[in-house]
Design an enzyme around this catalytic site. Structure first.
Site, PDB file in Angstrom:
ATOM      1  N   ASP A 199      -1.475  18.385 -39.572  1.00  0.00           N
ATOM      2  CA  ASP A 199      -1.776  17.137 -40.266  1.00  0.00           C
ATOM      3  C   ASP A 199      -0.566  16.619 -41.053  1.00  0.00           C
ATOM      4  OD1 ASP A 199      -4.087  15.344 -40.967  1.00  0.00           O
ATOM      5  OD2 ASP A 199      -3.515  15.941 -42.999  1.00  0.00           O
ATOM      6  N   GLU A 256       1.328  15.937 -36.270  1.00  0.00           N
ATOM      7  CA  GLU A 256       0.898  14.562 -36.489  1.00  0.00           C
ATOM      8  C   GLU A 256       1.972  13.925 -37.353  1.00  0.00           C
ATOM      9  OE1 GLU A 256      -2.572  11.769 -38.361  1.00  0.00           O
ATOM     10  OE2 GLU A 256      -1.575  13.334 -39.479  1.00  0.00           O
ATOM     11  N   HIS A 329      -9.838  10.679 -34.480  1.00  0.00           N
ATOM     12  CA  HIS A 329     -10.821  10.431 -35.542  1.00  0.00           C
ATOM     13  C   HIS A 329     -10.344   9.402 -36.569  1.00  0.00           C
ATOM     14  CE1 HIS A 329      -7.921  13.199 -37.069  1.00  0.00           C
ATOM     15  NE2 HIS A 329      -8.365  13.015 -38.292  1.00  0.00           N
ATOM     16  N   ASP A 330      -9.102   8.932 -36.434  1.00  0.00           N
ATOM     17  CA  ASP A 330      -8.570   7.924 -37.367  1.00  0.00           C
ATOM     18  C   ASP A 330      -8.465   6.543 -36.725  1.00  0.00           C
ATOM     19  OD1 ASP A 330      -8.154   9.890 -39.320  1.00  0.00           O
ATOM     20  OD2 ASP A 330      -6.094  10.259 -38.687  1.00  0.00           O
TER      21      ASP A 330
HETATM   22  O1  TEU Z   1      -3.950  11.258 -41.076  1.00  0.00           O
HETATM   23  C1  TEU Z   1      -2.743  10.830 -41.541  1.00  0.00           C
HETATM   24  C2  TEU Z   1      -2.318   9.452 -41.281  1.00  0.00           C
HETATM   25  O2  TEU Z   1      -1.183   9.151 -41.489  1.00  0.00           O
HETATM   26  C3  TEU Z   1      -3.233   8.416 -40.769  1.00  0.00           C
HETATM   27  O3  TEU Z   1      -3.585   8.382 -39.479  1.00  0.00           O
HETATM   28  C4  TEU Z   1      -4.178   7.956 -41.695  1.00  0.00           C
HETATM   29  O4  TEU Z   1      -5.202   8.746 -42.047  1.00  0.00           O
HETATM   30  C5  TEU Z   1      -4.351   6.542 -42.000  1.00  0.00           C
HETATM   31  O5  TEU Z   1      -5.472   6.445 -42.735  1.00  0.00           O
HETATM   32  C6  TEU Z   1      -4.490   5.654 -40.838  1.00  0.00           C
HETATM   33  O6  TEU Z   1      -5.054   4.479 -41.311  1.00  0.00           O
HETATM   34  C7  TEU Z   1      -4.315  12.574 -41.296  1.00  0.00           C
HETATM   35  C8  TEU Z   1      -5.717  12.817 -40.788  1.00  0.00           C
HETATM   36  O7  TEU Z   1      -5.744  12.619 -39.407  1.00  0.00           O
HETATM   37  C9  TEU Z   1      -6.665  11.959 -41.535  1.00  0.00           C
HETATM   38  O8  TEU Z   1      -7.975  12.061 -41.054  1.00  0.00           O
HETATM   39  C10 TEU Z   1      -6.602  12.366 -42.986  1.00  0.00           C
HETATM   40  O9  TEU Z   1      -7.394  11.509 -43.758  1.00  0.00           O
HETATM   41  C11 TEU Z   1      -5.183  12.345 -43.521  1.00  0.00           C
HETATM   42  O10 TEU Z   1      -4.248  12.940 -42.653  1.00  0.00           O
HETATM   43  C12 TEU Z   1      -5.104  13.108 -44.820  1.00  0.00           C
HETATM   44  O11 TEU Z   1      -5.239  14.465 -44.575  1.00  0.00           O
END
Ligand code: TEU
Length: 561
Positions: A199, A256, A329-330
């Site tokens: 992450d 990521e 999921h984002d």
């Molecule tokens: O996401 C990190 C990120 O940079 C993004 O995709 C993001 O969440 C942003 O909201 C996009 O609009 C990761 C995870 O995938 C996400 O679910 C978490 O909320 C975030 O890190 C924090 O851990």
């Protein structure tokens, strides 16, 4: 190019909270996943990536961890985990788990200790600073709205968080923090996991001094990006992690990496194996951003999408390895974003065209739960239907600051909000789509009556069957995994077409990503090629073809054909 199992795999992402509930509490869980493994085996995927299931207050659905070595009771127990993992392995699949180590929950014992006094041994596990002129230490704004800094009364200092105030940033400058993380990773590897999805790993190294960031037009805060993303020590830290953990096992590791560039990817995911095996880029997902970042409703231009994806294909060839994704999921659902979900026929056709377009490229494809059914964006009538902290905070900030009026902001949440991906998996046409016997934590999409796994699994022309065929083709043809990519027709606003080449074999993928007919002339040799797959039942190859709306196909032609 070196061969590797993780290059030849197709990954399926599970969001445990929304996959399958087994105990009627309205929340998916690990025994639920175990019960559904035969479905995934049947689909043919090789690797499962599970979003977080660790102990967590759940304010960011598990991306706020309070114990890295335990399962949240909502998801089950460590014994349930072991049963699930053994079953995954027995069925010939592998398991990748989510590693969230840029930050912890504010309920993690390390943070509880850290905030208790300035001289606590855990103080330096996090990033504490004095305020400046009665305000926060710098101007950075967080991903979940507001300042990146929260003042803590107990010790009179601010702590840093690039996401929610409940997600304090770990201090990677502290070697003890790094050793704790590596220890924990080895603990999971020894338990049998086959990899990590890391992450926001591109955020772990901050530029010393934490300088103010540029304030973009219309923004309320400064941008932390230049001082946080791909920071000065990130590669040093990942190489250390690689020596301490990754190199000792045979793992799939995917970073990521918000803010990733092609050049940076060649460091994170270099063929030399010094860091990770692959990385996720965000350029393709940011293409429909507007003046308020992701909160917009504009559509992606096909020529822009092709420019970005082909730049990644060319840029990593022979140097690093791509990850291919439309959904996670984002992100909102791809069929609602790039396809056409207005009628059942167009929805299925456009989902197939998009799937083919992605799955014939070089890289490891990721399928997000329900994508293989062409699940659509959710239906959110009012603000009360949303659950995601990012959406709720952004709504408040954007409307209270007068940057957007409430109706417009709601439209943006409906189009881009992360909850679109998080509505429960649609297994059946029955109550709650077969997801739970209880009350689901977030509304089930009522289109589960038409869109569900039970209906699609046995139907040869379903989207599910199409994904199954794409996965099988990748397993059968090395060219789909390793072939060199070449883009055709970069200026065309309807067709996404490209070739692949490997040792005398050539493959052509042509996808009409529009609702209008499009004409296409087959490159030399392909009229006599083998039609591997098509989004329509009756595609016929000929010199100049008229592709119907969302028609997409792939053709293989061998040496000298
Ligand atoms: O996401 C990190 C990120 O940079 C993004 O995709 C993001 O969440 C942003 O909201 C996009 O609009 C990761 C995870 O995938 C996400 O679910 C978490 O909320 C975030 O890190 C924090 O851990």
């Amino acid at each position: 190019m070196k061969k590797a199992w993780w290059k030849e795999s197709v990954v399926y992402q599970i969001y445990p909270r929304s996959f399958q509930d087994s105990n009627g509490d309205g929340m998916g869980d690990l025994p639920g996943i175990t019960a559904r493994l035969p479905y995934l085996r049947e689909l043919g995927v090789d690797v499962l990536w599970l979003s977080p299931f660790y102990k967590s207050p759940g304010k960011d659905n598990g991306y706020d961890i309070s114990d890295y070595r335990d399962i949240d009771p909502q998801f089950g127990t460590l014994a349930d985990f072991d049963v699930m993992l053994a079953e995954i392995h027995r069925l010939g699949m592998k398991l990748v788990i989510d590693l969230v180590v840029n930050h912890t929950s504010d309920q993690h014992p390390w943070f509880q200790a850290s905030r208790s006094s300035r001289d606590n041994p855990y103080r330096d596990y996090y990033i504490w600073r004095d305020g400046v002129d009665g305000g926060p230490p710098n101007n950075w704004g967080g991903c979940f709205s507001g300042s990146c800094w929260t003042y803590d009364d107990a010790t009179g200092q601010y702590y840093l968080h690039t996401f929610g105030d409940f997600q304090p940033e770990l201090n990677w400058e502290n070697p003890k923090v790094r050793q704790e993380v590596y220890d924990m990773m080895r603990w999971w590897c020894d338990r049998g996991v086959d990899g990590f999805r890391m992450d926001v790993i591109s955020f772990i190294s901050k530029t010393p001094g934490l300088p103010d960031g540029p304030v973009h037009p219309g923004a309320l805060y400064g941008d932390f990006g230049p001082y946080v993303i791909n920071g000065p020590r990130v590669h040093e830290f990942l190489q250390e992690m690689n020596r301490e953990v990754l190199s000792r096992y045979d793992l799939l590791t995917v970073g990521e990496c918000a803010g990733l560039t092609v050049d940076q990817a060649c460091l994170y995911a270099n063929e030399d194996g010094r860091e990770l095996t692959m990385a996720f880029q965000f350029e393709q997902s940011d293409l429909d951003n507007g003046e308020h970042g992701k909160w917009d409703t504009r559509k992606i231009r096909l020529t822009d999408l092709k420019a970005v994806l082909s730049r990644w294909q060319y840029g990593l060839e022979g140097k690093a390895w791509n990850s291919l994704y439309w959904c996670n999921h984002d992100q909102p659902r791809i069929v609602s974003r790039l396809g056409d979900d207005s009628t059942p026929i167009l929805r299925e056709r456009s989902a197939k065209a998009l799937a083919l377009c992605l799955h014939m490229m070089q890289g490891t494809p990721y399928i997000y739960q329900g994508e293989e059914l062409a699940m659509t964006n959710g239906r959110f009538d009012s603000l009360a239907d949303f659950r995601d902290v990012e959406s709720l905070n952004a709504y408040r900030e954007m409307t209270e600051s007068g940057q957007m009026d409430p109706e417009r902001m709601l439209a943006c949440l409906r189009y881009k909000g992360r909850d679109n991906a998080r509505t429960p998996m649609q297994w059946t046409a029955g109550p709650n789509a077969g997801f739970t016997d209880g009350t689901p934590w977030i509304g089930v999409n009522e289109n589960c009556r038409d869109i569900n796994a039970a209906e699609q699994m046995g139907r040869p022309d379903s989207v599910y069957s199409f994904y199954k065929a794409l996965i099988r083709l990748r397993h059968e043809h090395e060219i789909i995994v390793y072939g060199r990519f070449d883009l055709l027709l970069p200026e065309d606003e309807q067709l996404f077409a490209y070739t692949r080449e490997l040792e005398g074999e050539r493959l052509l993928a042509v996808c009409n990503l529009s609702g209008r007919e499009a004409s296409f002339t087959l490159p030399e040799g392909f009229e006599r090629g083998e039609l591997l797959i098509s989004s329509m039942a009756d595609t016929a190859l000929s010199g100049t073809m008229t592709l119907r709306p969302w028609e997409a196909f792939a053709v293989l032609c061998g040496d000298g054909a």
